[in-house]
Design a protein around this motif. Structure first.
Motif, mmCIF file in Angstrom:
data_model
loop_
_atom_site.group_PDB
_atom_site.id
_atom_site.type_symbol
_atom_site.label_atom_id
_atom_site.label_comp_id
_atom_site.label_asym_id
_atom_site.label_seq_id
_atom_site.Cartn_x
_atom_site.Cartn_y
_atom_site.Cartn_z
ATOM 1 N N LYS A 115 32.770 48.292 -17.709
ATOM 2 C CA LYS A 115 32.316 47.037 -18.351
ATOM 3 C C LYS A 115 30.731 46.847 -17.890
ATOM 4 C CE LYS A 115 36.130 44.228 -19.392
ATOM 5 N NZ LYS A 115 36.825 42.998 -19.318
ATOM 6 N N TYR A 167 27.742 47.163 -20.581
ATOM 7 C CA TYR A 167 26.559 46.056 -20.703
ATOM 8 C C TYR A 167 25.135 46.550 -20.461
ATOM 9 C CZ TYR A 167 24.479 41.221 -20.863
ATOM 10 O OH TYR A 167 23.917 40.394 -21.328
ATOM 11 N N ASN A 184 21.353 46.357 -22.243
ATOM 12 C CA ASN A 184 20.357 46.054 -21.560
ATOM 13 C C ASN A 184 20.162 46.034 -20.126
ATOM 14 O OD1 ASN A 184 18.451 43.976 -20.549
ATOM 15 N ND2 ASN A 184 19.643 42.189 -20.951
ATOM 16 N N ILE A 198 18.858 43.516 -17.064
ATOM 17 C CA ILE A 198 19.405 42.173 -16.825
ATOM 18 C C ILE A 198 19.638 42.203 -15.237
ATOM 19 C CG2 ILE A 198 21.616 43.456 -16.858
ATOM 20 C CD1 ILE A 198 22.350 40.250 -17.820
ATOM 21 N N ASP A 199 19.229 40.867 -14.783
ATOM 22 C CA ASP A 199 19.550 40.680 -13.253
ATOM 23 C C ASP A 199 20.834 41.132 -12.749
ATOM 24 O OD1 ASP A 199 17.096 39.457 -13.189
ATOM 25 O OD2 ASP A 199 17.825 37.451 -12.654
ATOM 26 N N LYS A 217 22.532 39.331 -10.361
ATOM 27 C CA LYS A 217 23.075 38.146 -10.158
ATOM 28 C C LYS A 217 23.775 37.846 -11.843
ATOM 29 C CE LYS A 217 22.214 33.523 -8.775
ATOM 30 N NZ LYS A 217 21.719 32.672 -10.034
ATOM 31 N N ASP A 218 23.017 37.818 -12.806
ATOM 32 C CA ASP A 218 23.466 37.344 -13.953
ATOM 33 C C ASP A 218 24.543 38.388 -14.539
ATOM 34 O OD1 ASP A 218 21.495 35.395 -13.938
ATOM 35 O OD2 ASP A 218 20.377 36.363 -15.601
ATOM 36 N N VAL A 261 27.744 37.448 -13.077
ATOM 37 C CA VAL A 261 28.477 36.286 -13.609
ATOM 38 C C VAL A 261 29.059 36.379 -14.705
ATOM 39 C CG1 VAL A 261 28.086 33.854 -14.413
ATOM 40 C CG2 VAL A 261 26.992 34.416 -12.296
ATOM 41 N N LEU A 262 28.303 37.181 -15.599
ATOM 42 C CA LEU A 262 28.715 37.463 -17.258
ATOM 43 C C LEU A 262 30.098 38.333 -16.916
ATOM 44 C CD1 LEU A 262 25.566 38.837 -18.859
ATOM 45 C CD2 LEU A 262 26.936 36.635 -19.225
ATOM 46 N N LEU A 263 30.096 39.179 -15.840
ATOM 47 C CA LEU A 263 31.266 40.161 -15.849
ATOM 48 C C LEU A 263 32.321 39.474 -14.991
ATOM 49 C CD1 LEU A 263 29.789 43.505 -15.684
ATOM 50 C CD2 LEU A 263 30.577 42.315 -17.839
ATOM 51 N N GLY A 264 32.039 38.349 -14.214
ATOM 52 C CA GLY A 264 33.187 37.626 -13.643
ATOM 53 C C GLY A 264 33.403 38.608 -12.271
ATOM 54 N N ARG A 269 21.499 30.247 -39.305
ATOM 55 C CA ARG A 269 22.533 28.935 -39.049
ATOM 56 C C ARG A 269 21.911 27.560 -39.003
ATOM 57 N NH1 ARG A 269 25.731 30.549 -34.067
ATOM 58 N NH2 ARG A 269 23.683 30.998 -33.195
ATOM 59 N N LEU A 302 21.404 24.266 -37.506
ATOM 60 C CA LEU A 302 21.290 23.759 -36.179
ATOM 61 C C LEU A 302 22.359 23.041 -35.497
ATOM 62 C CD1 LEU A 302 17.300 22.615 -36.214
ATOM 63 C CD2 LEU A 302 18.437 24.789 -35.258
ATOM 64 N N VAL A 303 22.976 22.319 -36.325
ATOM 65 C CA VAL A 303 24.265 21.545 -36.037
ATOM 66 C C VAL A 303 25.320 21.748 -36.928
ATOM 67 C CG1 VAL A 303 25.252 19.407 -34.938
ATOM 68 C CG2 VAL A 303 22.837 20.060 -34.510
ATOM 69 N N THR A 304 26.546 22.031 -36.638
ATOM 70 C CA THR A 304 27.672 22.138 -37.335
ATOM 71 C C THR A 304 28.837 21.617 -36.543
ATOM 72 O OG1 THR A 304 27.737 24.423 -37.069
ATOM 73 C CG2 THR A 304 26.690 23.730 -39.144
#
Lengths: 160, 391
Positions: free
Chosen positions: A4, A8, A12, A15-16, A18-19, A22-25, A155, A157-159
């Motif tokens: 994993k 990722y 990229n 990537i930090d 730290k981030d 978080v993304l990978l739990g 897209r 902006l709001v749907t």
């Protein structure tokens, strides 16, 4: 978990940590440990930058050279590969199945540079039977990234 | 001139999202976390199949209920993913998005005055479609303390002798709530005992992040009283193709086909061919997109935790539903100020029912860079509001 992290950062690597944790739990320390372990084990071999040189003033040509060789007794292809990949202008060397033996990717300033490399350094080698040089005319996609068009979020902006 | 309009249609409120859309679209360079559709493009092999069908000149109607090949693949998919057996011929209908299927199911089942239980916050169309079908919507207000799941007691409280249908909208838009097997079991007991029918909207089923989605139709005795609705929009990033489906008891599907046949004829042929490819070879794409959403979900939940904004952890769809009651503003006020002051568009929870008051729907169908930028701005806004409150 390694897979994993790798899948990722393959996309990229900046990537930090730290981030990424978080993304990978995962815990931050856990990610940092895995990363440095994988660096030491050479699972992670480097963190490079994907550059579209076309958009710079730096002239560069890339060529893909098909090389046919006679493998040497007792050393197979590896010895010949080494003789090729040690040249700094060689970007990549792959052993291939099929009609030829190696794909050699090289980068030079001009086509003449590349031609000279092939005729002076590759072709004269005893084990090399023949070469066929193909110049890259345009890079559409490299390392999984499309270079030719920027994508825009179209897209609404709001749907619901 | 006489009044050209139907009183019933006039009585229906326009969608709350629409109002907000009008404000947002006037803002330049606003960042939006307001969309209800994937940020991915439809996987190329699926698009390619659509293009190929056009090249082949497959530009005719299909049969009313949909291409046989697609219906067969839908049934195989349901067998593979939720272990349900449906007859492709008699129990399957391909529709123009999940939305059409919702409308058809309600119109096929409601007699005037029948009550339809609608848990809210939920998708915007259940209530107006019920009214248009001459049903009486009965809203069940889901609660944050139950993580916006439907409980047995809430269901019982909503049931009257006139109750005919329960709409089950999980994984939920806008809350991201899901229902586990145990939680559904409690609902099933009530539904069977009280002899009501279920329309289960499972359009987000593939976007479940705590194990496989469970369908209420899997429970013994439920398949015969359930219309299961799903589609291609969310799982395969195919919103614009407008393709969904309904499966259920053949007596109900047959009547739904009748309405569909007169109102729509058939779902778009190109989309149907593309969808066959999606079901045959799309499982890996779905898994990859699910993984990407799951990462962002964790990122967003964590960011709100750091902001100290109350937010339960959602396990489905691609929304988080944080609570903003601490600021003493309505959702509408909060969202409007956030948009004006920080140029971030989110949707007020009230767009999905009045019990969404005090909450915001925030979509994570965006790139990480976009989310980060938006979160920075939200954080700044939240801190400013807290400072204002202190003074």
């Amino acid at each position: 978990m390694r897979e994993k992290i790798l899948s990722y950062i393959e996309k990229n690597s900046r990537i930090d940590i730290k981030d990424l944790a978080v993304l990978l739990g995962m815990e931050e320390a856990e990610v940092a440990n895995e990363l440095s372990a994988m660096e030491q084990e050479k699972v992670i071999c480097g963190y490079h930058t994907l550059i579209d040189w076309e958009k710079t003033n730096n002239e560069k040509v890339t060529a893909l050279i098909e090389v046919r060789v006679t493998p040497q007794r007792g050393q197979g292809f590896d010895r010949i590969a080494e003789r090729i990949y040690n040249y700094p202008e060689v970007n990549a060397v792959y052993l291939m199945s099929g009609g030829f033996d190696f794909t050699v990717i090289i980068e030079g300033k001009t086509m003449r540079d590349v031609a000279q490399f092939v005729s002076d350094k590759l072709a004269p080698q005893e084990a090399i039977l023949s070469t066929a040089t193909h110049f890259v005319l345009k890079k559409y996609k490299d390392h999984g990234t499309v270079l030719v068009q920027g994508s825009k979020d179209e897209r609404m902006l709001v749907t619901p | 001139m006489r009044n050209p309009l139907s009183d019933k249609v006039i009585s229906i409120e326009p969608s709350g999202i629409r109002k907000f859309f009008d404000i947002v679209s006037e803002m330049k360079d606003a960042i939006s976390l307001g969309v209800g559709e994937p940020d991915f493009d439809t996987p190329w092999h699926i698009r390619d199949e659509g293009i190929y069908s056009l090249e082949k000149g497959r530009t005719f109607y299909t049969s009313n209920a949909g291409l046989k090949e697609l219906k067969v693949e839908i049934c195989k998919y349901l067998k593979r993913r939720v272990g349900l057996d449906y007859d492709y011929n008699l129990e399957t209908l391909v529709t123009v998005g999940g939305s059409e299927a919702i409308d058809l199911a309600l119109r096929a089942m409601i007699n005037p005055g029948d009550e339809v239980l609608i848990p809210q916050p939920s998708y915007v169309s259940y209530l107006p479609c019920t009214v248009l079908a001459d049903g009486v919507p009965v809203v069940i207000e889901l609660k944050a303390e139950n993580q916006f799941k439907l409980t047995r007691q809430e269901l019982l409280d909503g049931i009257t002798p006139k109750t005919k249908i329960l709409i089950l909208p999980f994984p939920n838009n806008p809350t991201g709530a899901i229902m586990t097997r145990e939680e559904l079991k409690e609902i099933v007991e009530v539904v069977i005992e009280k002899d009501i029918f279920v329309i289960t909207d499972e359009i987000y089923s593939e976007l479940s992040y705590s194990g496989n989605h469970v369908s209420i139709a899997e429970f013994p005795g439920m398949k015969e009283r359930t219309i299961l609705i799903n589609g291609f929009s969310k799982a395969y990033a195919m919103t614009g193709w407008r393709l969904g489906y309904a499966v259920g008891p053949k007596e109900i599907i047959e009547q739904m086909i009748k309405i569909h046949q007169f109102a729509i004829m058939c779902a778009p042929t190109t989309s149907q061919y593309a969808a066959v490819e999606a079901l045959k070879n799309g499982d890996e794409d779905v898994a990859a997109m699910r993984e990407a959403y799951d990462q962002r979900r964790r990122f967003l939940v964590n960011a709100f935790k750091e902001m100290k904004l109350e937010c339960f952890e959602p396990f489905g769809a691609f929304y988080v539903f944080p609570c903003i009651r601490e600021f003493g503003m309505t959702s509408d006020e909060f969202a409007t100020r956030l948009l004006k002051e920080e140029k971030v568009a989110v949707v007020p929870g009230t767009a999905f029912g009045s019990c969404g008051e005090g909450f915001l729907r925030i979509s994570y169908a965006y790139s990480l860079e976009n989310l980060k930028l938006a979160l920075e701005r939200i954080n700044r806004f939240v801190e400013r509001l807290r400072a204002e409150k202190c003074n």
